[in-house]
Design a protein around this motif. Structure first.
Motif, short mmCIF file in Angstrom:
data_model
loop_
_atom_site.label_atom_id
_atom_site.label_comp_id
_atom_site.label_asym_id
_atom_site.label_seq_id
_atom_site.Cartn_x
_atom_site.Cartn_y
_atom_site.Cartn_z
N ALA A 96 0.82 -1.22 0.00
CA ALA A 96 0.00 0.00 0.00
C ALA A 96 0.85 1.27 0.00
O ALA A 96 0.37 2.33 -0.39
CB ALA A 96 -0.95 0.01 1.20
N ASN A 97 2.12 1.16 0.40
CA ASN A 97 3.01 2.33 0.33
C ASN A 97 3.16 2.83 -1.10
O ASN A 97 3.32 4.02 -1.33
CB ASN A 97 4.38 1.98 0.89
CG ASN A 97 4.35 1.72 2.37
OD1 ASN A 97 3.56 2.31 3.09
ND2 ASN A 97 5.19 0.82 2.83
N TRP A 98 3.14 1.93 -2.05
CA TRP A 98 3.32 2.29 -3.46
C TRP A 98 2.02 2.20 -4.24
O TRP A 98 1.88 2.84 -5.27
CB TRP A 98 4.36 1.39 -4.12
CG TRP A 98 5.68 1.49 -3.45
CD1 TRP A 98 6.63 2.46 -3.65
CD2 TRP A 98 6.18 0.65 -2.44
NE1 TRP A 98 7.69 2.25 -2.82
CE2 TRP A 98 7.45 1.14 -2.06
CE3 TRP A 98 5.70 -0.48 -1.79
CZ2 TRP A 98 8.23 0.55 -1.09
CZ3 TRP A 98 6.49 -1.08 -0.82
CH2 TRP A 98 7.74 -0.56 -0.48
N ALA A 99 1.13 1.37 -3.76
CA ALA A 99 -0.10 1.12 -4.49
C ALA A 99 -1.28 1.10 -3.52
O ALA A 99 -1.72 0.03 -3.09
CB ALA A 99 0.01 -0.20 -5.25
N PRO A 100 -1.80 2.26 -3.13
CA PRO A 100 -2.84 2.32 -2.11
C PRO A 100 -4.13 1.59 -2.45
O PRO A 100 -4.86 1.16 -1.55
CB PRO A 100 -3.10 3.81 -1.92
CG PRO A 100 -2.26 4.53 -2.89
CD PRO A 100 -1.37 3.57 -3.58
N SER A 101 -4.44 1.40 -3.71
CA SER A 101 -5.68 0.70 -4.05
C SER A 101 -5.52 -0.82 -4.07
O SER A 101 -6.51 -1.54 -4.08
CB SER A 101 -6.22 1.18 -5.40
OG SER A 101 -5.37 0.76 -6.44
N LEU A 102 -4.29 -1.31 -4.05
CA LEU A 102 -4.06 -2.74 -4.18
C LEU A 102 -4.60 -3.58 -3.02
O LEU A 102 -5.21 -4.62 -3.26
CB LEU A 102 -2.57 -3.02 -4.40
CG LEU A 102 -2.24 -4.37 -5.01
CD1 LEU A 102 -2.94 -4.56 -6.34
CD2 LEU A 102 -0.74 -4.50 -5.17
N PRO A 103 -4.42 -3.17 -1.75
CA PRO A 103 -4.98 -3.99 -0.67
C PRO A 103 -6.47 -4.24 -0.81
O PRO A 103 -6.94 -5.37 -0.63
CB PRO A 103 -4.67 -3.18 0.60
CG PRO A 103 -3.45 -2.42 0.24
CD PRO A 103 -3.64 -2.06 -1.22
N LYS A 104 -7.23 -3.23 -1.17
CA LYS A 104 -8.67 -3.40 -1.34
C LYS A 104 -8.97 -4.41 -2.43
O LYS A 104 -9.81 -5.30 -2.29
CB LYS A 104 -9.32 -2.06 -1.65
CG LYS A 104 -10.83 -2.14 -1.77
CD LYS A 104 -11.44 -0.78 -2.02
CE LYS A 104 -12.95 -0.93 -2.13
NZ LYS A 104 -13.61 0.33 -2.36
N LEU A 105 -8.27 -4.29 -3.56
CA LEU A 105 -8.49 -5.23 -4.67
C LEU A 105 -8.17 -6.66 -4.26
O LEU A 105 -8.95 -7.58 -4.51
CB LEU A 105 -7.62 -4.85 -5.87
CG LEU A 105 -8.01 -3.61 -6.64
CD1 LEU A 105 -6.92 -3.25 -7.65
CD2 LEU A 105 -9.34 -3.82 -7.33
N LEU A 106 -7.03 -6.84 -3.62
CA LEU A 106 -6.59 -8.19 -3.27
C LEU A 106 -7.37 -8.81 -2.12
O LEU A 106 -7.73 -9.98 -2.16
CB LEU A 106 -5.09 -8.18 -2.95
CG LEU A 106 -4.17 -7.95 -4.12
CD1 LEU A 106 -2.77 -7.64 -3.66
CD2 LEU A 106 -4.17 -9.16 -5.05
N LEU A 107 -7.64 -8.03 -1.10
CA LEU A 107 -8.27 -8.60 0.09
C LEU A 107 -9.78 -8.77 -0.05
O LEU A 107 -10.36 -9.69 0.51
CB LEU A 107 -7.94 -7.76 1.32
CG LEU A 107 -6.45 -7.73 1.68
CD1 LEU A 107 -6.19 -6.78 2.81
CD2 LEU A 107 -5.92 -9.13 1.98
N GLU A 108 -10.43 -7.89 -0.82
CA GLU A 108 -11.87 -8.01 -0.98
C GLU A 108 -12.26 -9.09 -1.99
O GLU A 108 -13.38 -9.56 -1.97
CB GLU A 108 -12.48 -6.67 -1.38
CG GLU A 108 -12.50 -5.67 -0.25
CD GLU A 108 -13.20 -4.38 -0.61
OE1 GLU A 108 -13.70 -4.26 -1.74
OE2 GLU A 108 -13.27 -3.52 0.26
N SER A 109 -11.33 -9.46 -2.83
CA SER A 109 -11.67 -10.48 -3.83
C SER A 109 -11.05 -11.83 -3.50
O SER A 109 -11.07 -12.74 -4.30
CB SER A 109 -11.21 -10.02 -5.22
OG SER A 109 -9.81 -9.90 -5.24
N ALA A 110 -10.50 -11.95 -2.29
CA ALA A 110 -9.85 -13.21 -1.89
C ALA A 110 -10.87 -14.30 -1.65
O ALA A 110 -11.98 -14.10 -1.34
CB ALA A 110 -9.02 -12.98 -0.63
#
Length: 110
Positions: A96-110
Motif C-alpha cells: 500500500a506504500n506504493w499502491a494504495p488501491s491494491l490492498p482493497k483489490l486483493l483482500l476483498e476479492s480473496a
C-alpha cells in the motif's frame, strides 16, 4: 547521437517538463507502451503521447496487472518469499506504500 542511447536527438523536441524530457524521448524511441512514474505532472498530454499511450503511477500499473492476471501478480508481488514470515495480509498492506488501491483489490476479492 550516442550509439548507446539512440534517443538523444529526440530530447530537445519533447514538450514535457525539461527535467524529464529524456524519459519521454527514450519511451518514444523504444516504443514503450507506458511510462511508470509518481511524477505524472511532468508528462502532460503532448504531441508525443500518441506514441507512448500511458503515463501510469505504480498504483495504476499494479491495479491494471491485478485485472490482467491476478494470480501472476500475487505470485510475483505478494506471496511470501525469501524467507519472509509475514502473512499474506501484512505483505499486501506493505504494498500500500506504493499502491494504495491494491490492498482493497486483493483482500476483498480473496
Amino acid at each position: 547521437m550516442p550509439a548507446s542511447t539512440g534517443y538523444a536527438a529526440l530530447v530537445q523536441s519533447m514538450t514535457n517538463d525539461k527535467k524529464d524530457r529524456h524519459v519521454l524521448a527514450a519511451a518514444v524511441r523504444t516504443g514503450a507502451h507506458a511510462i511508470l512514474t509518481e511524477n505524472v505532472k511532468h508528462f502532460p498530454r503532448s504531441p508525443w503521447r500518441h506514441t507512448t499511450s500511458n503515463v501510469l503511477t505504480p498504483d495504476q500499473f499494479l491495479a491494471y496487472q491485478f485485472h490482467l492476471n491476478r494470480e501472476l501478480l500475487e505470485r510475483e508481488a505478494v506471496r511470501p518469499g525469501n524467507g519472509s514470515r509475514d502473512s499474506y495480509e501484512a505483505l499486501v498492506h506493505r504494498l500500500a506504500n506504493w499502491a494504495p488501491s491494491l490492498p482493497k483489490l486483493l483482500l476483498e476479492s480473496a
